[in-house]
Design a protein around this motif. Structure first.
Motif, mmCIF file in Angstrom:
data_model
loop_
_atom_site.group_PDB
_atom_site.id
_atom_site.type_symbol
_atom_site.label_atom_id
_atom_site.label_comp_id
_atom_site.label_asym_id
_atom_site.label_seq_id
_atom_site.Cartn_x
_atom_site.Cartn_y
_atom_site.Cartn_z
ATOM 1 N N ASP A 94 110.822 32.139 61.298
ATOM 2 C CA ASP A 94 111.628 32.672 60.201
ATOM 3 C C ASP A 94 113.026 32.059 60.261
ATOM 4 O OD1 ASP A 94 113.409 34.600 58.731
ATOM 5 O OD2 ASP A 94 111.476 35.591 58.405
ATOM 6 N N SER A 95 113.579 31.776 59.113
ATOM 7 C CA SER A 95 114.900 31.139 59.051
ATOM 8 C C SER A 95 115.991 31.980 59.710
ATOM 9 C CB SER A 95 115.278 30.849 57.591
ATOM 10 O OG SER A 95 115.315 32.046 56.838
ATOM 11 N N LYS A 96 115.798 33.288 59.789
ATOM 12 C CA LYS A 96 116.821 34.128 60.408
ATOM 13 C C LYS A 96 116.945 33.880 61.909
ATOM 14 C CE LYS A 96 113.738 38.117 61.014
ATOM 15 N NZ LYS A 96 113.439 39.483 60.541
ATOM 16 N N HIS A 97 115.968 33.129 62.484
ATOM 17 C CA HIS A 97 116.016 32.816 63.911
ATOM 18 C C HIS A 97 116.474 31.378 64.160
ATOM 19 C CE1 HIS A 97 114.220 36.631 64.673
ATOM 20 N NE2 HIS A 97 113.044 36.319 64.155
ATOM 21 N N ALA A 98 117.159 30.791 63.197
ATOM 22 C CA ALA A 98 117.606 29.400 63.340
ATOM 23 C C ALA A 98 118.512 29.223 64.557
ATOM 24 C CB ALA A 98 118.331 28.963 62.062
#
Length: 767
Positions: A660-664
């Motif tokens: 997920d992009s929130k874990h970049a």
């Protein structure tokens, strides 16, 4: 020390400091900020790294003090070898409740199957290197401890006082040519029951008495063969550093110019290190010593600490506060801003030196700043960094890669390397066992781990704060030739008992008149056999029968019936600095008569080390309970990193989800930690839900499946410390009572071959 023969050469989540432990996992520390997950209550973030295959190999180094008085301790360590080796290579089978099966039902070897309905506590380790280094590094440029010196206990044959940090396999310390056969003559033993090494290593465990040859009797012979004829200025820490870490071990050392000069490279040591130390192994270091460390700095004029000549007096400030900026040696120019000390000079204007009674050469290594105005020893931080930091500093001040933590080399076949959470240092050293026991009345309950010692103040009891001049609260841990007054903080006993009340203190007997020639003891213990000191050149304490020494038999004062240890303050300071990677044991055992008991000899110390290692081998044992949401999920992110050459694929059918992009930020953090790895593919391993979550938490089989026969793949959280338990307690049976929690990876949720798994858990936690 203490009337010995003269020394040679003389007439998350957890608190930010907690670690999540997973199979083959090595902590790389806490992020400076939480990763950007959604929970707004995040209090800490822990990141760990899991090699693709878990811990499948161990490199075990034994650092053994080989000075006078060590034979009895080496014998006890040799007797503990079966506990150490067999616990790792042939772990017990446990039933579904997590209880070990009766001895008669246990498998005889690591390749044998467990009886039906039981399973191994953890997978046997089938690849172990085991080597020994001694504490003898010679005189560090001084005249004390020449490389070879005659020894009366060896019929005046010349023996080594400088083992150079090399691997030892001596069978007889008095006969250099007598050695224990080692793996391919490389100086270490190799456990290799599957014969995967080339050439193959040892395949048999053998028996301690040698009736069956194998790994156990060979290692026991090597431990005893280390001997007690080495240098009396024990360099326990530096010798281990020299072998495992030193990026530029020297070949020769010379101080004839008045300053130490080292030259050349010890290629023999580097060759031994290359053969012994694998880049991706778990490294366990077991240190055995009955004295404080005396690792003299091999720079400048520090070699004078190992000379027999009298040393200059210290400035007056040293007696008041060794940390005073003006505390220095009278033999040096006054520190900047400090006046000349008139007490430094005699009537002729010459620098005054200490008298023999003020500076007995046997006691050169304790309390140096106060007594000499100079600390001649390496700071303990040198060793904390050596066993925990990816980079270290050379003699010239250059920052280089720590050989203990090499860089990954995917192209060279080393995609995963050792990280600090895969290095453990255990010290069986001078400290009363009562100070470190979970229950000072019952050692069978085990030894406190580093976290417990920090929480209940044990480090203050046994170490104090050396940097601030704060002594340990246990008076028996004070280094002093004079009697130490006070009460023991654990047992409440008076510590200043004297020979008029023989053995009035259960820990060190009593204080006695050392004549200024020795230090008082931290602890003593009864020996299984007495020694007739007049007929033993290594038994000095009771030789004349008049010492009032607590080691001597009051009825026959020339017989030594007890052994002793001095405060191991420097080793303990390093162990404290290593946090969870440090394990403390006492060199003074509770009892040495009943080998069947859990408190026999060094069994408690070995057990504490094995408990820490098996947490890495068999899976996580978490120090605190994780919070769960209403669906039973914990706030953990598992990222798998791979180098694919552009062929990245995250397939949900194989338990791999696109991240997920929130874990970049977590991906960026992983890349920053190992930029040379070339990872171009990151996938998320799913946390199991509903039926599969329950199966993962309760099915103890290696490959759990659903009722329909479908494999379960992903991860789950198991916690047997809650009421009711979360999952099957058998899954955490190997864990200590205070750490019965785990994150379990099952099926295709386990890391892929050649991949590295980053585990991040964040949020609130319960103690």
């Amino acid at each position: 020390m203490n009337r010995r023969p003269l020394r040679p050469g003389l007439p998350g989540v957890f608190a930010a400091t907690s670690a999540i432990v997973l199979p083959g996992l090595a902590a790389i520390g806490c992020l400076d900020r939480p990763i950007d997950v959604v929970d707004p209550r995040i209090t800490s973030t822990i990141v760990e790294v899991v090699p693709h295959s878990g811990v499948d190999k161990i490199d075990l180094i034994l650092g053994i003090d080989n000075s006078a008085s060590m034979a009895d301790k080496q014998q006890m360590l040799a007797q503990a070898i079966p506990d150490l080796v067999e616990s790792l290579v042939n772990p017990p089978c446990i039933n579904e409740a997590g209880t070990p099966l009766p001895s008669a039902e246990q498998p005889k070897g690591p390749s044998d199957d467990c009886p039906t309905g039981s399973r191994r506590e953890f997978e046997p380790v089938l690849d172990i290197h085991i080597g020994i280094v001694s504490s003898s590094l010679g005189g560090h440029g001084g005249g004390h401890c020449p490389d070879l010196q005659t020894d009366p206990s060896c019929n005046d044959e010349k023996v080594s006082k400088n083992d150079r940090g090399h691997l030892l396999s001596r069978a007889d310390p008095c006969v250099a040519a007598e050695v224990v056969p080692t793996y391919a003559d490389k100086g270490f033993l190799a456990w290799d029951p599957k014969e995967q090494l080339s050439p193959p290593g040892e395949t048999n465990l053998g028996t301690l008495d040698g009736s069956e040859p194998g790994l156990v009797p060979a290692l026991a012979d090597m431990v005893r063969g280390t001997g007690q004829v080495g240098c009396g200025y024990e360099s326990q820490l530096e010798s281990i550093y020299r072998f495992l870490v030193d990026p530029e071990p020297y070949d020769t050392i010379d101080a004839s110019s008045g300053n130490v000069k080292v030259s050349g490279t010890d290629d023999a040591l580097l060759d031994q290190r290359k053969d012994f130390l694998r880049p991706d192994s778990l490294v366990a270091i077991l240190m055995l010593s009955d004295e404080n460390d005396c690792s003299i700095k091999e720079t400048g004029f520090n070699f004078v600490a190992s000379h027999t000549a009298a040393l200059p007096r210290p400035r007056a400030e040293c007696a008041i506060d060794p940390n005073d900026k003006c505390c220095s040696s009278c033999g040096l120019n006054p520190p900047a801003g400090c006046p000349v000390d008139p007490g430094c000079f005699d009537a002729k204007g010459d620098v005054m030196v200490l008298t023999q009674s003020e500076d007995p050469v046997d006691l050169r290594c304790f309390d140096q700043k106060r007594r000499f105005g100079v600390n001649f020893l390496y700071p303990t931080d040198r060793y904390v960094k050596a066993f925990s930091s990816p980079e270290i500093t050379t003699r010239s001040g250059e920052v280089v890669q720590n050989p203990l933590f090499p860089k990954a080399d995917p192209a060279g076949g080393v995609p995963v390397v050792r990280t600090p959470d895969l290095v453990f240092l255990a010290g069986i050293v001078g400290v009363p066992w009562q100070d470190i026991a979970r229950d000072p009345a019952d050692l069978t309950k085990g030894i406190k781990n580093a976290r417990e010692m920090g929480e209940d103040g044990t480090w203050d009891v046994i170490v104090g704060d050396p940097a601030k001049g704060i002594l340990p609260t246990d008076p028996l841990m004070h280094e002093s030739p004079d009697p130490r007054a006070g009460k023991h903080p654990i047992t409440g006993e008076q510590t200043d008992m004297d020979p008029s009340s023989p053995l009035g203190n259960s820990i060190n007997g009593h204080e006695y008149d050392t004549l200024g020639e020795d230090l008082q003891y931290a602890c003593i213990f009864k020996l299984p056999e007495a020694t007739d000191c007049p007929n033993d050149p290594k038994c000095a304490e009771c030789r004349d029968g008049t010492a009032g020494n607590p080691l001597c038999d009051p009825a026959t004062p020339t017989m030594r019936v007890r052994a002793k240890a001095y405060p191991g303050l420097r080793q303990l300071d390093v162990l404290r600095g290593l946090g969870d990677q440090g394990i403390v044991g006492s060199v003074c055992p509770k009892q040495v008569n009943d080998r069947t008991k859990a408190d026999y000899g060094y069994r408690p110390a070995i057990g504490a080390l094995v408990d820490r290692l098996k947490a890495k081998i068999g899976g996580p044992c978490l120090p605190r309970t994780l919070d769960r949401d209403d669906k039973g999920a914990v706030n953990c992110l598992l990222l798998e990193a791979r180098a694919t050459g552009g062929a990245c694929s995250c397939d949900p059918e194989h338990a791999r989800l696109p991240v997920d992009s929130k874990h970049a930020a977590a991906i960026d953090e992983a890349k920053a930690r190992s930029p040379e790895a070339g990872w171009d593919c990151f996938c998320q391993i799913p946390q199991l839900e509903k039926e599969e979550l329950s199966i993962c938490q309760n099915d103890v089989s290696d490959d759990p499946v659903t009722p329909a026969g479908e494999p379960v793949s992903g991860f789950c959280y198991v916690d047997a410390s809650t009421d009711p338990a979360i999952g099957n307690p058998a899954l955490v049976a190997r864990c200590a009572d205070a750490e019965r929690r785990t994150i379990r990876l099952v099926g295709e949720g386990e890391p892929s071959k050649g991949a590295t798994l980053f585990v991040t858990c964040s949020g609130d936690s319960s103690p």
